[in-house]
Design a protein around this motif. Structure first.
Motif, PDB file in Angstrom:
ATOM      1  N   ASP A  66      -3.077   0.505  -4.010  1.00 52.17           N
ATOM      2  CA  ASP A  66      -4.331   0.553  -2.990  1.00 52.17           C
ATOM      3  C   ASP A  66      -5.348  -0.635  -3.030  1.00 52.17           C
ATOM      4  O   ASP A  66      -5.475  -1.116  -3.713  1.00 52.17           O
ATOM      5  N   TRP A 102       5.010  -4.754  -7.257  1.00 49.90           N
ATOM      6  CA  TRP A 102       5.677  -4.002  -6.250  1.00 49.90           C
ATOM      7  C   TRP A 102       7.181  -4.403  -6.267  1.00 49.90           C
ATOM      8  O   TRP A 102       7.980  -3.579  -6.231  1.00 49.90           O
ATOM      9  N   GLU A 151      10.175   4.075  -2.629  1.00 45.59           N
ATOM     10  CA  GLU A 151       8.796   4.581  -1.966  1.00 45.59           C
ATOM     11  C   GLU A 151       8.606   6.146  -1.883  1.00 45.59           C
ATOM     12  O   GLU A 151       9.773   6.874  -1.685  1.00 45.59           O
ATOM     13  N   ILE A 171       0.998  -1.344  -0.025  1.00 40.70           N
ATOM     14  CA  ILE A 171      -0.093  -0.012   0.075  1.00 40.70           C
ATOM     15  C   ILE A 171       0.955   1.023   0.090  1.00 40.70           C
ATOM     16  O   ILE A 171       1.837   1.211   0.787  1.00 40.70           O
ATOM     17  N   GLY A 172       0.605   2.099  -0.957  1.00 40.40           N
ATOM     18  CA  GLY A 172       1.611   3.309  -0.851  1.00 40.40           C
ATOM     19  C   GLY A 172       1.764   3.896  -2.294  1.00 40.40           C
ATOM     20  O   GLY A 172       1.461   3.337  -3.344  1.00 40.40           O
ATOM     21  N   TRP A 173       2.640   4.626  -2.437  1.00 38.37           N
ATOM     22  CA  TRP A 173       3.363   5.261  -3.716  1.00 38.37           C
ATOM     23  C   TRP A 173       4.773   4.775  -4.025  1.00 38.37           C
ATOM     24  O   TRP A 173       5.474   4.595  -2.978  1.00 38.37           O
ATOM     25  N   ASP A 225       6.752   9.778  -0.596  1.00 48.01           N
ATOM     26  CA  ASP A 225       5.872  10.275   0.271  1.00 48.01           C
ATOM     27  C   ASP A 225       4.868  11.214  -0.482  1.00 48.01           C
ATOM     28  O   ASP A 225       5.397  12.452  -0.293  1.00 48.01           O
ATOM     29  N   ILE A 226       3.889  11.059  -0.504  1.00 46.28           N
ATOM     30  CA  ILE A 226       2.874  11.845  -1.403  1.00 46.28           C
ATOM     31  C   ILE A 226       2.674  13.311  -0.482  1.00 46.28           C
ATOM     32  O   ILE A 226       2.492  14.280  -1.210  1.00 46.28           O
ATOM     33  N   GLU A 227       2.441  12.842   0.736  1.00 42.79           N
ATOM     34  CA  GLU A 227       2.131  14.059   1.372  1.00 42.79           C
ATOM     35  C   GLU A 227       3.354  15.424   1.458  1.00 42.79           C
ATOM     36  O   GLU A 227       3.109  16.301   1.176  1.00 42.79           O
ATOM     37  N   HIS A 268       0.647   4.207  -7.680  1.00 44.52           N
ATOM     38  CA  HIS A 268      -0.251   4.039  -6.332  1.00 44.52           C
ATOM     39  C   HIS A 268      -0.903   2.881  -6.043  1.00 44.52           C
ATOM     40  O   HIS A 268      -1.477   2.439  -7.051  1.00 44.52           O
TER      41      HIS A 268
END
Length: 89
Positions: A26, A70, A80, A11-13, A82-84, A24
Motif C-alpha cells: 500500500d 512484488w 494476488e 497495490i493490493g494483497w 482478494d481480501i474482501e 499487503h
C-alpha cells in the motif's frame, strides 16, 4: 527496459503458495512527494482455519523496492489475493 518510475505501483494483497502468509502492499498515506513515494509492506500470518490473520511486520520501502519485491513474490508462485472475499468467508 522500462523505467520503474513509469510503471504502476503494486497495490493490493498477495498470498503464498501454502496459504500461510499474506502480504499487503500500500502507498504510505502521508507521502506527499510522488517521485519519492513511500510504500508500506505488511506481512500477516493466516491462522490454520484460514479465516483470521495475525499481524507480523511492516516494512517501509520505496516504489522501486516495492515493485522489485512484488515481482519476486509473483515469480515464486505467490498470487494476488482478494481480501474482501476472504473476510466474507
Amino acid at each position: 527496459m522500462t523505467n520503474v518510475e513509469n510503471l504502476d505501483s503494486p497495490i493490493g494483497w498477495l498470498i503464498d503458495p501454502h496459504n500461510k502468509w499474506v502480504i499487503h502492499f500500500d502507498i504510505k498515506k502521508e507521502s506527499t512527494n510522488h517521485a519519492k513515494t513511500d510504500f508500506n509492506i505488511d506481512t500477516w500470518g493466516v491462522v490454520p482455519n484460514g479465516k483470521p490473520m495475525v499481524f507480523k511486520s511492516r516494512r517501509k520501502v520505496t516504489k522501486k523496492d516495492s515493485l522489485k519485491i512484488w515481482t519476486q513474490l509473483i515469480s515464486t508462485n505467490w498470487v494476488e489475493f482478494d481480501i474482501e472475499k476472504f473476510k466474507a468467508a
